[in-house]
Design a protein around this motif. Structure first.
Motif, short mmCIF file in Angstrom:
data_model
loop_
_atom_site.label_atom_id
_atom_site.label_comp_id
_atom_site.label_asym_id
_atom_site.label_seq_id
_atom_site.Cartn_x
_atom_site.Cartn_y
_atom_site.Cartn_z
N GLN A 145 -59.42 21.06 156.57
CA GLN A 145 -59.46 21.91 155.36
C GLN A 145 -58.87 23.29 155.92
OE1 GLN A 145 -62.79 20.74 152.72
NE2 GLN A 145 -63.00 23.22 152.62
N GLU A 301 -55.05 24.60 137.46
CA GLU A 301 -55.68 25.90 137.34
C GLU A 301 -57.03 25.89 136.90
OE1 GLU A 301 -55.02 29.20 138.45
OE2 GLU A 301 -53.48 27.92 139.12
N LEU A 304 -59.27 24.04 139.53
CA LEU A 304 -59.80 24.75 140.54
C LEU A 304 -60.84 25.96 140.00
CD1 LEU A 304 -56.44 25.99 142.19
CD2 LEU A 304 -58.04 24.56 143.18
N GLY A 305 -60.87 26.35 138.99
CA GLY A 305 -61.78 27.24 138.20
C GLY A 305 -63.06 26.43 138.40
N ARG A 306 -63.09 25.04 137.84
CA ARG A 306 -64.50 24.55 138.00
C ARG A 306 -65.06 24.31 139.25
NH1 ARG A 306 -66.04 22.48 132.77
NH2 ARG A 306 -67.98 22.05 133.81
N LEU A 307 -64.03 23.75 140.21
CA LEU A 307 -64.39 23.66 141.63
C LEU A 307 -64.93 24.73 142.02
CD1 LEU A 307 -61.42 21.32 143.02
CD2 LEU A 307 -63.55 20.59 142.28
N ARG A 308 -64.56 26.09 141.83
CA ARG A 308 -65.15 27.24 142.60
C ARG A 308 -66.50 27.09 142.03
NH1 ARG A 308 -59.83 29.40 141.00
NH2 ARG A 308 -58.37 29.12 142.82
N SER A 309 -67.09 26.97 140.93
CA SER A 309 -68.27 27.23 140.42
C SER A 309 -69.12 26.08 140.67
CB SER A 309 -68.27 27.82 139.01
OG SER A 309 -67.66 26.70 138.17
N SER A 314 -66.72 22.03 149.17
CA SER A 314 -65.78 22.95 149.83
C SER A 314 -64.42 22.23 149.48
CB SER A 314 -65.87 23.28 151.00
OG SER A 314 -65.80 22.38 152.02
N GLU A 317 -57.17 24.31 148.28
CA GLU A 317 -56.26 24.50 146.90
C GLU A 317 -55.18 23.38 147.11
OE1 GLU A 317 -55.51 27.87 145.41
OE2 GLU A 317 -57.63 28.64 145.38
N PHE A 326 -62.42 17.04 147.54
CA PHE A 326 -63.39 18.09 147.74
C PHE A 326 -64.62 17.53 148.51
CE2 PHE A 326 -66.04 16.99 143.95
CZ PHE A 326 -65.08 16.76 143.08
N GLU A 391 -70.88 18.52 137.28
CA GLU A 391 -71.85 19.54 137.43
C GLU A 391 -73.33 19.46 137.17
OE1 GLU A 391 -69.93 23.26 136.10
OE2 GLU A 391 -71.91 24.43 136.18
#
Ligand code: PMP
Ligand code: GLU
Length: 396
Positions: A145, A301, A304-309, A314, A317, A326, A391
């Motif tokens: 990664q 985009e 990525l926003g959803r993955l970050r939260s 981990s 990008e 992930f 989630e």
């Protein structure tokens, strides 16, 4: 019936199997959030469909030359000249039934029992299976990664043995979305020339590159590199033409002749109508490619926003393609949605499908245990609902 040893050892394509499993559940009346197959959800642009209709009307419904019609080979060469400054002649082109078929041709023409093929992991699911079909041995080299899942020149060099026949490179990469920086490619190219190792460069996602990343074709690093490069690509991803089955290789003339012989025996020619459609794709306006890329960029985009939260996952990008890859291993052994506990990525995907009706592909299929792949080649509202469910599943 007694099946051959080769076919008994062959695993079915895990991406296609995952999609089939999701479809099975769907057929029982369950609403499934589907992120398995890497195929654009857009319809093929109208001018391409029109060219196919015209081809039928004009009677282009017969066998063609085994390696494709002259117009398509010329259209492919013109595009590489325009897009990459690469000068190929039609005699270096073999048009096949999709890039998967092209890869099979290359491997069959170059490899056999006792040979080794270097494959950086994570790799697209069919790479190892297609190498094994030839009797050769896949030599997996793990990328991480931290490097954006890119193979380094040092790793490439260290993996070479007297039996090495080929490096399989996929840029941008399925399943990671990793896009190789130019310097890394240049360093790999240097090793390929110094050690005289051919490189199969699978560039099927070349048009799907996002902000912050660039694409450079492997054959552009000079004549000595081009002499050892086999470009594999096709119309499936850039033009939303997965079902038309048109891919190609651009390769040195001797290898092209070998693959031409092979293809004349194994399949005659790729579909005549699809070939005319592919000419329209390559010669027509490229605006449709950019329009679709922009839509993929918006989805990326969002993803990525959803993955970050998401808790305890981990990822690197993705710079290209339409996959998010992930690491979910920190969730193994915990109580997830429905109170289910899982021990690996395959069990994770099964539980996620059964409990939350979200379909992903296990990283095990790509030589990357602990990871899962999500294809974002689907619309934003499905992505939104899918991530809500994922989630909730992770939170138990
Ligand atoms: N290479 C890669 C990296 C892919 O992901 C795929 C399929 N999505 C292919 C080749 C084959 O594409 P096709 O056979 O549809 O041209
Ligand atoms: N290559 C695509 C994927 O990775 C399509 C399925 C396949 O050919 O394996 O999902």
């Amino acid at each position: 019936m007694q099946l051959s040893e080769t076919v008994q050892k062959l695993k079915p394509s895990a991406t296609i199997a995952a999609a089939a499993k999701a479809r099975e559940l769907k057929n029982t009346g369950v609403h499934v959030y589907e992120f398995t197959l890497g195929e654009p959800d857009f319809v093929t642009p109208e001018h391409i469909c029109e060219a196919a209709r015209e081809a039928i009307a004009a009677g282009h419904t017969h066998y063609t030359a085994a390696t494709g019609i002259a117009e398509l080979k010329q259209a492919i060469c013109s595009r590489y000249l325009q897009d990459h400054g690469l000068e190929y002649s039609p005699s270096q082109v073999v048009v096949s039934n999709g890039a998967k078929h092209s890869i099979h041709n290359v491997l069959t023409a170059l490899c056999g029992p006792g040979d080794e093929v270097i494959i950086p992991t994570p790799y697209w699911v069919s790479y190892s299976a297609l190498v094994e079909l030839t009797g050769a041995t896949p030599v997996e080299v793990e990328t991480t990664q931290d490097s954006g899942f890119c193979l380094s020149a040092e790793q490439f060099s260290a993996a070479i043995t007297p039996r090495t026949r080929l490096l399989m490179l996929n840029n941008p990469c399925n399943p990671t979305g990793g896009a190789y920086p130019v310097e890394t490619l240049e360093a790999l190219a240097k090793v390929a020339v110094e050690r005289d190792i051919p490189v199969l460069s699978d560039e099927i996602y070349e048009k799907l590159i996002y902000e912050g990343s660039t694409f450079r074709s492997f054959a552009t690093f000079g004549e000595e590199v081009a002499k050892r490069t086999i470009i594999v690509s096709g119309v499936s991803k850039a033009y939303a033409m997965t079902g038309w089955r048109i891919g190609w290789t651009l390769a040195p003339a001797d290898l092209t002749a070998a693959m031409s012989k092979l293809q004349s025996q194994e399949t005659s020619n790729p579909c005549s109508i699809s070939q005319y459609a592919a000419v329209a794709a390559l010669e027509g306006s490229q605006d449709c490619v950019e329009t679709m890329r922009q839509e993929f960029a918006r989805r990326r985009e969002y993803v990525l926003g959803r993955l970050r939260s998401l808790p305890d996952i981990s990822f690197a990008e993705p710079g290209g393609a339409f996959y998010a890859f992930f690491d979910v291993s920190r969730h193994f052994g915990r109580k997830l949605g429905g109170g289910v506990q899982v021990n690996d990525a395959s069990e994770f995907c099964t539980a996620l499908l059964e409990q939350a009706h979200v379909a992903l592909v296990t990283g095990d299929a790509f030589g990357a245990p602990g990871y899962v792949r999500l294809s974002f080649a689907t619309n934003l509202s499905v992505l939104e609902a899918g991530f809500d469910r994922l989630e909730a599943f992770l939170k138990g």
